[in-house]
Write a protein that holds these residues in place. Structure first.
Motif, PDB file in Angstrom:
ATOM      1  N   ASP A   4       0.692  -1.315  -0.352  1.00  0.00           N
ATOM      2  CA  ASP A   4      -0.283   0.126   0.280  1.00  0.00           C
ATOM      3  C   ASP A   4       0.889   1.285   0.306  1.00  0.00           C
ATOM      4  N   LEU A   5      -0.068   2.363  -0.497  1.00  0.00           N
ATOM      5  CA  LEU A   5       0.453   3.871   0.082  1.00  0.00           C
ATOM      6  C   LEU A   5       1.289   3.910   1.780  1.00  0.00           C
ATOM      7  N   GLU A   7       1.081   6.684   2.911  1.00  0.00           N
ATOM      8  CA  GLU A   7      -0.337   7.438   2.952  1.00  0.00           C
ATOM      9  C   GLU A   7      -1.915   6.815   4.025  1.00  0.00           C
ATOM     10  N   ASN A   8      -1.544   5.169   3.833  1.00  0.00           N
ATOM     11  CA  ASN A   8      -2.332   4.561   4.170  1.00  0.00           C
ATOM     12  C   ASN A   8      -2.021   3.783   5.051  1.00  0.00           C
ATOM     13  N   ALA A   9      -1.346   3.894   5.875  1.00  0.00           N
ATOM     14  CA  ALA A   9      -0.729   2.767   6.504  1.00  0.00           C
ATOM     15  C   ALA A   9      -1.805   2.726   7.911  1.00  0.00           C
ATOM     16  N   SER A  10      -2.208   3.596   8.687  1.00  0.00           N
ATOM     17  CA  SER A  10      -3.009   3.479   9.767  1.00  0.00           C
ATOM     18  C   SER A  10      -3.932   2.740   9.380  1.00  0.00           C
ATOM     19  N   CYS A  11      -4.060   2.286   7.871  1.00  0.00           N
ATOM     20  CA  CYS A  11      -5.473   1.596   7.724  1.00  0.00           C
ATOM     21  C   CYS A  11      -5.305  -0.121   8.658  1.00  0.00           C
ATOM     22  N   TYR A  12      -3.914  -0.062   8.524  1.00  0.00           N
ATOM     23  CA  TYR A  12      -3.380  -1.314   8.955  1.00  0.00           C
ATOM     24  C   TYR A  12      -2.991  -1.445  10.459  1.00  0.00           C
ATOM     25  N   THR A  20       2.465  -1.511  13.283  1.00  0.00           N
ATOM     26  CA  THR A  20       2.213   0.080  12.893  1.00  0.00           C
ATOM     27  C   THR A  20       3.760   1.309  13.455  1.00  0.00           C
ATOM     28  N   SER A 121       5.871   4.165  -1.241  1.00  0.00           N
ATOM     29  CA  SER A 121       4.739   3.477  -0.599  1.00  0.00           C
ATOM     30  C   SER A 121       5.189   2.279   0.062  1.00  0.00           C
TER      31      SER A 121
END
Length: 152
Positions: A4-5, A7-12, A20, A121
């Motif tokens: 992923d990118l 900027e989307n790290a908080s989704c995980y 995290t 990414s």
């Protein structure tokens, strides 16, 4: 495997606390504030390796798989291909798992999946994800990539 990118790290955030933390620290770096070297976050439980290197042809590249650490890789600048294949499906193991270096080595099989890691990414590779990083698509290039080692 997760791709992923940043900027989307908080989704995980619920995947693993170490993953995290690694992604949060990695997001702080840009090509302009990239010191290189090792940064300890929690000693050998969680650390970052800020590397700069030239990608190479995939011919002859070896796959590696780990048991003690999850690899979290973030491409700060540049692009590379990482070939990925389930560890238990590798055809030609060249070195059995060595706990001293936390690695099993194998030839990169022709059916390994190429994954493009581009600037901005990240990829998370678990023990079941054998991987052959640092390969180029056509022309080698210099990259800045952070490898987070997260103890399981």
């Amino acid at each position: 495997m997760i791709l992923d990118l940043i900027e989307n790290a908080s989704c995980y955030a619920d995947i693993h606390t170490g993953v995290t933390k690694a992604l949060k620290e990695m997001a702080k770096y840009t090509p302009d504030n990239y010191p290189g070297g090792r940064i300890d976050i929690d000693g050998d439980n969680l650390f970052l390796l800020l590397n700069s290197y030239e990608t190479h042809s995939p011919e002859g590249a070896l796959c590696e798989a780990h048991q003690k650490y999850i690899d979290v890789m973030y491409m700060v600048e540049g692009e590379e291909i990482i070939f990925v294949k389930p560890t238990n499906q590798l055809c030609a193991v060249t070195k059995a798992f060595n706990p001293e270096i936390d690695a099993l080595l194998a030839q990169t099989d022709a059916d390994a999946t190429p994954v493009r890691l581009s600037s901005g990414s990240f990829i998370v590779l678990f023990p079941q994800d054998a991987h052959s990083p640092a390969c180029c698509d056509n022309i080698p290039q210099t990259v800045k990539k952070i490898i987070g080692k997260v103890k399981i």
